[in-house]
Design an enzyme around this catalytic site. Structure first.
Site, PDB file in Angstrom:
ATOM      1  N   SER A 272       0.795  -1.229   0.000  1.00 44.38           N
ATOM      2  CA  SER A 272       0.000   0.000   0.000  1.00 44.38           C
ATOM      3  C   SER A 272       0.824   1.274   0.000  1.00 44.38           C
ATOM      4  O   SER A 272       0.311   2.336  -0.327  1.00 44.38           O
ATOM      5  CB  SER A 272      -0.940  -0.003   1.197  1.00 44.38           C
ATOM      6  OG  SER A 272      -0.188   0.017   2.385  1.00 44.38           O
TER       7      SER A 272
ATOM      8  N   LYS B  11     -11.917  -1.375   2.971  1.00 42.94           N
ATOM      9  CA  LYS B  11     -11.294  -0.485   1.998  1.00 42.94           C
ATOM     10  C   LYS B  11     -12.255  -0.297   0.817  1.00 42.94           C
ATOM     11  O   LYS B  11     -13.235   0.410   0.945  1.00 42.94           O
ATOM     12  CB  LYS B  11      -9.919  -1.035   1.619  1.00 42.94           C
ATOM     13  CG  LYS B  11      -8.984  -0.875   2.813  1.00 42.94           C
ATOM     14  CD  LYS B  11      -7.610  -1.429   2.650  1.00 42.94           C
ATOM     15  CE  LYS B  11      -6.789  -1.068   3.890  1.00 42.94           C
ATOM     16  NZ  LYS B  11      -5.893  -2.121   4.323  1.00 42.94           N
TER      17      LYS B  11
ATOM     18  N   HIS C  87      -5.633  -4.382  -0.345  1.00 42.58           N
ATOM     19  CA  HIS C  87      -5.697  -3.256  -1.290  1.00 42.58           C
ATOM     20  C   HIS C  87      -6.004  -3.697  -2.727  1.00 42.58           C
ATOM     21  O   HIS C  87      -6.055  -2.866  -3.621  1.00 42.58           O
ATOM     22  CB  HIS C  87      -4.401  -2.441  -1.256  1.00 42.58           C
ATOM     23  CG  HIS C  87      -4.305  -1.532  -0.067  1.00 42.58           C
ATOM     24  ND1 HIS C  87      -4.840  -0.266  -0.044  1.00 42.58           N
ATOM     25  CD2 HIS C  87      -3.765  -1.739   1.158  1.00 42.58           C
ATOM     26  CE1 HIS C  87      -4.615   0.287   1.130  1.00 42.58           C
ATOM     27  NE2 HIS C  87      -3.962  -0.588   1.886  1.00 42.58           N
TER      28      HIS C  87
HETATM   29  C1  LIG Z   1      -5.544  -2.398   5.742  1.00 45.28           C
HETATM   30  C2  LIG Z   1      -4.915  -3.723   5.765  1.00 45.28           C
HETATM   31  C3  LIG Z   1      -5.315  -4.684   6.693  1.00 45.28           C
HETATM   32  C4  LIG Z   1      -6.296  -4.377   7.791  1.00 45.28           C
HETATM   33  O1  LIG Z   1      -7.593  -4.305   7.316  1.00 45.28           O
HETATM   34  P1  LIG Z   1      -8.750  -3.756   8.290  1.00 45.28           P
HETATM   35  O2  LIG Z   1      -9.975  -4.343   7.727  1.00 45.28           O
HETATM   36  O3  LIG Z   1      -8.694  -2.280   8.250  1.00 45.28           O
HETATM   37  O4  LIG Z   1      -8.430  -4.287   9.650  1.00 45.28           O
HETATM   38  C5  LIG Z   1      -4.746  -5.937   6.622  1.00 45.28           C
HETATM   39  N1  LIG Z   1      -3.822  -6.231   5.684  1.00 45.28           N
HETATM   40  C6  LIG Z   1      -3.405  -5.323   4.781  1.00 45.28           C
HETATM   41  C7  LIG Z   1      -2.404  -5.713   3.758  1.00 45.28           C
HETATM   42  C8  LIG Z   1      -3.937  -4.040   4.789  1.00 45.28           C
HETATM   43  O5  LIG Z   1      -3.522  -3.140   3.897  1.00 45.28           O
END
Ligand SMILES: *Cc1c(COP(=O)(O)O)cnc(C)c1O
Length: 392
Positions: A181, A240, A209
């Protein structure tokens, strides 16, 4: 009172001195293409709300309807109080969307990792983990008590070397982020899947992502590379692109069955709430009906990236709608972000330790929620501030 918490005050003072203390903006509006902060409307390039679903009218309506039918809370963990048909329906639809055998949901992507990794490996086992994997993967690995062998970022030759060099193990697991990300680059999952096959190692990808972004109509990284049935476990998030809150694990039926028995955040923490589950279900409906939002996200991302490059900005190695604007030193990135804020653009500066020293940047999160005019306005602001600060 004793001074037993003095050390925390000192630590916080240290963070403030180093410019590393997180100051969190308060948003007085829905999370959308524009947000209201301190009474001003700003263009929002910080959220992971890739498709603009966080404030979508259909999600708002589905949520209200579900609350009238099911109430709000899940009551207890699913193994004790039972599970609502709403959650089962969401899991069935997510599995269908992702063309996976089965799917299980969690409270977040973070807890999905904490559930999955320790359920698959333990003491005496080995995990091969990309050195830039997300914090929730790192924590899941630690909780598992398996040995963690880090391989160089996206480097399949190094992965192979590390596998060859690790001769003592019980079970083995390879884990990679799908999209990284901070840079927007994509893991070479096709090549990693070949290696997993060759050495007969379980393969897990965290597609937080890539969910709703990569693949046909946002079906994720497995679809992007056409690897259906070749990746054992796909972790994802509903927080997301899906615009809500929650985590998911899709893949082989047997692994999903096992997580219902042994995933600790499933056994010891309550399910997603009714509004969460209903809103996510509506996100799946929208994604299955049309690729319009995903197409718009990519068109916006590609346009923004190209025009920033034309302006003379360094946008790194992104392959996705995440556009890092590379600035170098953290104070410059912070100043750039503050100036953008004054110009009506909310875009976050990111520095050490989230990215390496000397690689500070503004990370621009593009979204289908932005109009062509929004992009124009943002590009103008970047051009003005970039010239003013001598970046372009
Ligand atoms: C954002 C993210 C998470 C966490 O996701 P949430 O649903 O916000 O807890 C886990 N792994 C990766 C790779 C992320 O970018």
């Amino acid at each position: 009172m004793s001074n037993r918490t003095d050390w925390i005050e000192k630590e916080i003072a240290g963070l403030k001195e180093a410019g590393l203390f997180n100051v969190i903006r308060t948003i007085d509006s829905p999370m959308d293409g524009h947000v209201t902060i301190d009474g001003r409307s700003l263009l929002n390039f910080c959220a992971n709300n890739y498709l603009g679903l966080a404030n979508h009218p259909r999600l708002r309506a589905a949520t209200k309807k579900a609350v009238d039918q099911y109430g709000v809370g899940p009551g207890a963990v699913r193994t004790i109080a039972g599970t609502m048909s709403l959650h089962i329906e969401l899991e069935r639809r997510l599995a269908e969307f992702k063309q996976a055998e089965a799917c299980i949901t969690f409270q977040s992507g973070f807890t999905a990792n904490l559930a999955t990794i320790p359920a698959l490996v333990g003491k005496g086992d080995v995990i091969f983990s990309d050195e830039l994997n997300h914090a929730s993967i790192i924590d899941g690995c630690r909780l598992s008590r398996a040995k963690v062998v880090r391989y160089a970022h996206n480097d399949v030759d190094d992965l192979r070397r590390q596998i060859e060099a690790t001769t003592e193990y019980g079970r083995r697991l390879i884990i990679t982020d799908g999209v990284f990300s901070m840079d927007g680059d994509i893991a070479p999952l096709d090549k990693i899947a070949d290696i997993a096959n060759e050495y007969d190692i379980v393969l897990m990808v965290d597609d937080a992502h890539g969910e709703g972004v990569l693949g046909n109509g946002g079906r994720g990284i497995v679809d992007h590379f056409g690897l259906h049935g070749r990746v054992d476990v796909e972790v994802g998030t509903l927080s997301k692109a899906f615009g809500v809150m929650g985590g998911l694990v899709s893949g082989k039926q047997v692994i999903v069955d096992w997580l219902r028995q042994r995933g600790r955040p499933f056994l010891f923490s309550s399910a997603m709430t009714v509004p969460d589950a209903a809103a996510c279900l509506e996100s799946v409906n929208i994604l299955q009906e049309s690729t319009e939002l995903v197409d718009k996200l990519w068109a916006n991302g590609n346009r923004f990236k190209k025009e920033m490059q034309n302006l003379g900005f360094d946008t790194g190695f992104t392959q996705t709608p995440i556009v890092p604007v590379m600035l170098g030193e953290a104070p410059l990135a912070q100043k750039f972000s503050r100036r953008l804020f004054e110009e009506g653009v909310f875009a976050m500066a990111i520095g050490f330790p989230t990215v390496p020293r000397g690689k500070a940047r503004i990370r621009v999160m593009n979204s289908a929620a932005h109009s062509a005019d929004d992009l124009e306005q943002a590009l103008d602001a970047f051009a003005r501030v970039g010239k003013e600060l001598g970046v372009i």
